[in-house]
Write an enzyme that holds these catalytic residues in place. Structure first.
Site, PDB file in Angstrom:
ATOM      1  CB  ALA A  80      -0.224  -2.516 -12.914  1.00 41.08           C
ATOM      2  CB  VAL A 142       3.469   1.473 -11.009  1.00 42.51           C
ATOM      3  CG1 VAL A 142       3.044   1.241  -9.565  1.00 42.51           C
ATOM      4  CG2 VAL A 142       4.450   0.394 -11.458  1.00 42.51           C
ATOM      5  CB  CYS A 143      -2.074   2.513  -9.957  1.00 41.24           C
ATOM      6  SG  CYS A 143      -3.267   3.609  -9.154  1.00 41.24           S
ATOM      7  CG  PHE A 144      -0.073   3.361  -5.324  1.00 42.20           C
ATOM      8  CD1 PHE A 144      -0.415   4.133  -4.238  1.00 42.20           C
ATOM      9  CD2 PHE A 144      -0.889   2.299  -5.665  1.00 42.20           C
ATOM     10  CE1 PHE A 144      -1.544   3.856  -3.486  1.00 42.20           C
ATOM     11  CE2 PHE A 144      -2.016   2.006  -4.928  1.00 42.20           C
ATOM     12  CZ  PHE A 144      -2.354   2.784  -3.834  1.00 42.20           C
ATOM     13  CD  GLU A 145       6.498   6.032 -11.779  1.00 38.39           C
ATOM     14  OE1 GLU A 145       7.642   6.464 -11.930  1.00 38.39           O
ATOM     15  OE2 GLU A 145       5.921   5.312 -12.599  1.00 38.39           O
TER      16      GLU A 145
END
Length: 271
Positions: A80, A142-145
């Site tokens: 996401a 979460v994508c940015f993790e």
């Protein structure tokens, strides 16, 4: 000199229209009706996008609606992303294009070089390298993790989140460059069994991701970032940039794709 069509979409659009537009361009480029195309765009209103195979139950719909944010499912994979205070790029290429050649990670690297060149033009010190994604199994929503195939970071923190779709005739890669805002607020609209988990995930994202605003003395505008990315791609690859608009056929196809997929709640919630 090789040419690249640039669509600079400064009239920000909602999530379903953005994803349908990317797919309409992808189809036209793959069929040879349009040249290789980069699109630069933004989002209005805020929108949470899910990866193609991501579970829809990762989203807390009550929290999402309470904030007036939208939901869309991307045609690409990954986790996401909350879209809003950012510049988003998409790049559509025929499968035999030099940037698309080889394996997925090869094209990630080549495309990443152009993005890194543009960001360096803003005065940033960029680190870009291939990543080992084997440890991502079972990672959070979460994508940015989590690591991308080709990670673009500033001071050890992720700046660009990208995803790619490959088909027999072409590829679509798109990604987001956060300009400002709280990277941890995505956790406000995701599902967690306990609030402690939400806060832990929020802190993790803040520690691993970064925005342009938090890394620069004078934060750039959307237009500043768009100018830099266009220049960087032109310089990195030696392409002639042709600024154009969507064709009538692409607009018609975009409207169809919105109705059939991206604005269709059943399609969005299919997983």
């Amino acid at each position: 000199m090789p040419q690249l069509r640039l669509i600079r979409d400064s009239n920000f659009r909602n999530g379903s229209r953005n994803m349908a537009t990317d797919c309409a361009i992808f189809e036209a480029v793959s069929a040879g009706r349009q040249p290789p195309t980069m699109r630069l765009y933004g989002w209005e209103p805020m929108c949470l996008s899910l990866g193609y195979g991501q579970r829809s139950r990762d989203v807390d719909m009550d929290r999402l609606r309470a904030r007036g944010w939208q939901l869309v499912r991307r045609p690409t994979g990954g986790k996401a992303i909350l879209h809003g205070d950012e510049l988003t790029y998409s790049l559509c290429l025929p499968i035999d294009h030099p940037l698309a050649a080889g394996q997925l990670v090869d094209s990630y690297r080549r495309i990443g070089e152009g993005l890194a060149s543009g960001l360096e033009g803003l005065g940033l010190t960029i680190n870009a390298a291939l990543q080992d994604r084997r440890d991502n199994k079972g990672a959070g929503p979460v994508c940015f993790e989590i690591a991308s195939h080709y990670e673009i970071t500033v001071a050890g923190r992720k700046l660009v989140g990208s995803a790619q779709m490959r088909r027999k005739a072409g590829i679509l890669q798109h990604g987001t460059i956060p300009i400002r805002g709280d990277v941890g607020r995505i956790c406000d609209v995701l599902s967690f069994a306990r609030e402690e988990e939400r806060e832990s995930q929020r802190q993790s994202v803040r520690e691993r991701a970064v925005t342009l605003e938090s890394t620069m003395e004078s934060p750039p505008s959307w237009d500043d970032v768009a100018d830099a990315i266009a220049r960087g791609v032109e310089q990195a690859y030696g392409y002639k940039i042709l600024c154009q608009e969507l064709s009538h056929d692409e607009i018609d196809r975009m409207e169809t794709l919105m109705a059939e997929r991206f604005a269709n709640p059943d399609w969005t919630a299919k997983r």
